[in-house]
Design an enzyme around this catalytic site. Structure first.
Site, PDB file in Angstrom:
ATOM      1  N   HIS A   1      -6.507 -27.069 -14.837  1.00 44.61           N
ATOM      2  CA  HIS A   1      -7.780 -26.797 -15.115  1.00 44.61           C
ATOM      3  C   HIS A   1      -8.793 -27.681 -14.470  1.00 44.61           C
ATOM      4  O   HIS A   1      -8.418 -28.715 -14.334  1.00 44.61           O
ATOM      5  CB  HIS A   1      -8.183 -26.383 -16.590  1.00 44.61           C
ATOM      6  CG  HIS A   1      -9.630 -26.117 -16.928  1.00 44.61           C
ATOM      7  ND1 HIS A   1     -10.821 -26.948 -16.900  1.00 44.61           N
ATOM      8  CD2 HIS A   1     -10.155 -25.067 -17.254  1.00 44.61           C
ATOM      9  CE1 HIS A   1     -11.760 -26.376 -17.360  1.00 44.61           C
ATOM     10  NE2 HIS A   1     -11.332 -25.066 -17.522  1.00 44.61           N
TER      11      HIS A   1
ATOM     12  N   ASN B   1     -10.805 -20.153 -23.566  1.00 43.27           N
ATOM     13  CA  ASN B   1     -10.434 -21.495 -23.457  1.00 43.27           C
ATOM     14  C   ASN B   1     -11.328 -22.291 -24.348  1.00 43.27           C
ATOM     15  O   ASN B   1     -12.564 -22.700 -23.716  1.00 43.27           O
ATOM     16  CB  ASN B   1     -10.388 -21.940 -22.020  1.00 43.27           C
ATOM     17  CG  ASN B   1     -10.106 -23.460 -21.859  1.00 43.27           C
ATOM     18  OD1 ASN B   1      -9.896 -24.206 -22.967  1.00 43.27           O
ATOM     19  ND2 ASN B   1     -10.380 -24.135 -20.906  1.00 43.27           N
TER      20      ASN B   1
ATOM     21  N   LYS C   1     -11.069 -25.421 -25.110  1.00 44.61           N
ATOM     22  CA  LYS C   1     -11.190 -26.811 -24.892  1.00 44.61           C
ATOM     23  C   LYS C   1     -11.028 -27.559 -25.945  1.00 44.61           C
ATOM     24  O   LYS C   1     -10.320 -27.315 -26.956  1.00 44.61           O
ATOM     25  CB  LYS C   1     -12.393 -27.064 -24.120  1.00 44.61           C
ATOM     26  CG  LYS C   1     -12.670 -26.022 -22.886  1.00 44.61           C
ATOM     27  CD  LYS C   1     -13.884 -26.314 -21.980  1.00 44.61           C
ATOM     28  CE  LYS C   1     -13.944 -25.280 -20.866  1.00 44.61           C
ATOM     29  NZ  LYS C   1     -14.820 -25.463 -19.955  1.00 44.61           N
TER      30      LYS C   1
ATOM     31  N   GLU D   1     -11.016 -29.520 -15.432  1.00 38.34           N
ATOM     32  CA  GLU D   1     -11.359 -30.565 -16.366  1.00 38.34           C
ATOM     33  C   GLU D   1     -10.010 -31.611 -16.353  1.00 38.34           C
ATOM     34  O   GLU D   1     -10.173 -32.699 -16.407  1.00 38.34           O
ATOM     35  CB  GLU D   1     -11.672 -30.139 -17.573  1.00 38.34           C
ATOM     36  CG  GLU D   1     -13.204 -29.803 -17.717  1.00 38.34           C
ATOM     37  CD  GLU D   1     -13.378 -28.539 -18.747  1.00 38.34           C
ATOM     38  OE1 GLU D   1     -12.589 -28.695 -19.638  1.00 38.34           O
ATOM     39  OE2 GLU D   1     -14.400 -28.223 -18.484  1.00 38.34           O
TER      40      GLU D   1
ATOM     41  N   GLU E   1     -12.092 -20.563 -10.860  1.00 38.40           N
ATOM     42  CA  GLU E   1     -13.338 -21.269 -11.750  1.00 38.40           C
ATOM     43  C   GLU E   1     -14.063 -22.112 -10.818  1.00 38.40           C
ATOM     44  O   GLU E   1     -13.658 -23.263 -10.563  1.00 38.40           O
ATOM     45  CB  GLU E   1     -12.873 -21.864 -12.878  1.00 38.40           C
ATOM     46  CG  GLU E   1     -12.318 -20.963 -13.912  1.00 38.40           C
ATOM     47  CD  GLU E   1     -12.007 -21.735 -15.377  1.00 38.40           C
ATOM     48  OE1 GLU E   1     -12.810 -21.012 -16.098  1.00 38.40           O
ATOM     49  OE2 GLU E   1     -11.728 -22.672 -15.460  1.00 38.40           O
TER      50      GLU E   1
ATOM     51  N   SER F   1     -19.309 -19.796 -17.125  1.00 36.11           N
ATOM     52  CA  SER F   1     -20.432 -19.135 -17.658  1.00 36.11           C
ATOM     53  C   SER F   1     -20.394 -17.664 -17.937  1.00 36.11           C
ATOM     54  O   SER F   1     -21.388 -17.102 -17.718  1.00 36.11           O
ATOM     55  CB  SER F   1     -21.570 -19.593 -16.590  1.00 36.11           C
ATOM     56  OG  SER F   1     -21.871 -21.056 -16.847  1.00 36.11           O
TER      57      SER F   1
ATOM     58  N   GLY G   1     -19.400 -24.460 -17.544  1.00 33.53           N
ATOM     59  CA  GLY G   1     -20.420 -25.303 -18.353  1.00 33.53           C
ATOM     60  C   GLY G   1     -21.864 -25.532 -18.016  1.00 33.53           C
ATOM     61  O   GLY G   1     -22.561 -26.227 -18.701  1.00 33.53           O
TER      62      GLY G   1
END
Ligand code: 13P
Length: 262
Positions: free
Chosen positions: A104, A12, A14, A106, A174, A220, A180
């Site tokens: 996701h 991904n 992003k 985010e 996730e 990560s 991140g």
């Protein structure tokens, strides 16, 4: 049944890399995998670039007959019409996109995507013959209040509820606190949540579907830690963010089998 779950290595990107940078990365990635004689049947490798890169990557995959797969990072819950800025699943399908990320963290966090929106986007993916990768995971606060598997189970069942017929789908666990941040769930934690997600899918939809469902870990992931996650028979692949922007590193992740023996 278990051995039909071909590991899925998903990158991904992003909001990184314009279409020219995207071409350069995919060329490098394809070379690196070819150099290592990567067997795409033993581990599927898929990139999820920004929308504006999709056409360029599709053309490259086509021209060079690459076995890499193409995914998108989101889709609209609508099919067409006056929805400024939205992207229809129909357009993605036309670009040979196979997978689409849905929900996701985010998107949940910065675009207020609720379980209802994510269910509708999952339905849109099914309508257009795309495979949704439904992303689920708990925040640090939820981890402290509800433990590690309650939230991902709730989010998974909400996304899968109310469909006339389920199409193919993938679940990506996730943990938000691991995205991140450099903080990684342990391999045992990832395996335990994946096992609980599979049990919940089995209870809701039957053991056959549960046994066929691929469940990924994300947060990560790097070449040095990927083998730990994929050693568990419950974890069927990884969803990689930052490390997928480096061709050598991502290729090292896709070739996780070489680390398994160590
Ligand atoms: P990182 O690998 O950068 O932690 O991102 C994970 C992720 O969000 C993939 O979708």
């Amino acid at each position: 049944m278990t051995n039909q779950r071909i590991p899925l290595i998903a990158g991904n990107w992003k909001m990184n890399l314009d279409h020219q940078q995207a071409i350069a990365l995919v060329q490098k990635l394809a070379w690196s995998l070819k150099d290592a004689n990567h067997d795409y049947k033993s581990a599927e490798v898929v990139v999820f670039p920004p929308f504006t890169d999709l056409r360029s990557i599709q053309t490259l995959i086509d021209a060079d007959k690459l076995e890499l797969g193409l995914g998108a990072q989101d889709l609209s819950k609508f099919d067409s019409g006056a929805y400024t800025g939205e992207i229809s699943g129909a357009f993605l399908k036309k670009l040979d996109v196979k997978y689409v990320l849905v929900g996701h963290s985010e998107r949940r966090q910065y675009h207020n995507e609720t379980d209802e929106v994510i269910q509708a986007k999952t339905a849109a993916a099914f309508r257009h013959g795309l495979v949704p990768i439904i992303c689920v995971g708990e925040t640090l606060e939820q981890l402290e209040n509800e433990g590690q598997s309650a939230v991902p189970i709730r989010q998974t069942l909400a996304a899968l509820a109310g469909h006339e017929k389920l199409g193919d789908f993938v679940i990506a666990y996730e943990p938000v606190w691991a995205i991140g941040t450099g903080k990684v769930a342990t391999a045992e934690e990832a395996a335990s949540v994946a096992g609980k997600l599979r049990a919940a899918i089995s209870e809701a939809f039957g053991s056959e579907l549960a046994a066929a469902t691929r469940i990924l870990y994300g947060g990560s992931v790097k070449a040095v830690n990927v083998a730990g996650f994929l050693r568990s028979p419950e974890v069927d692949g990884v969803l990689v963010g930052g490390a997928s922007l480096d061709a050598e590193e991502f290729s090292g992740i896709a070739r996780f089998q070489k680390h398994l023996a160590l």
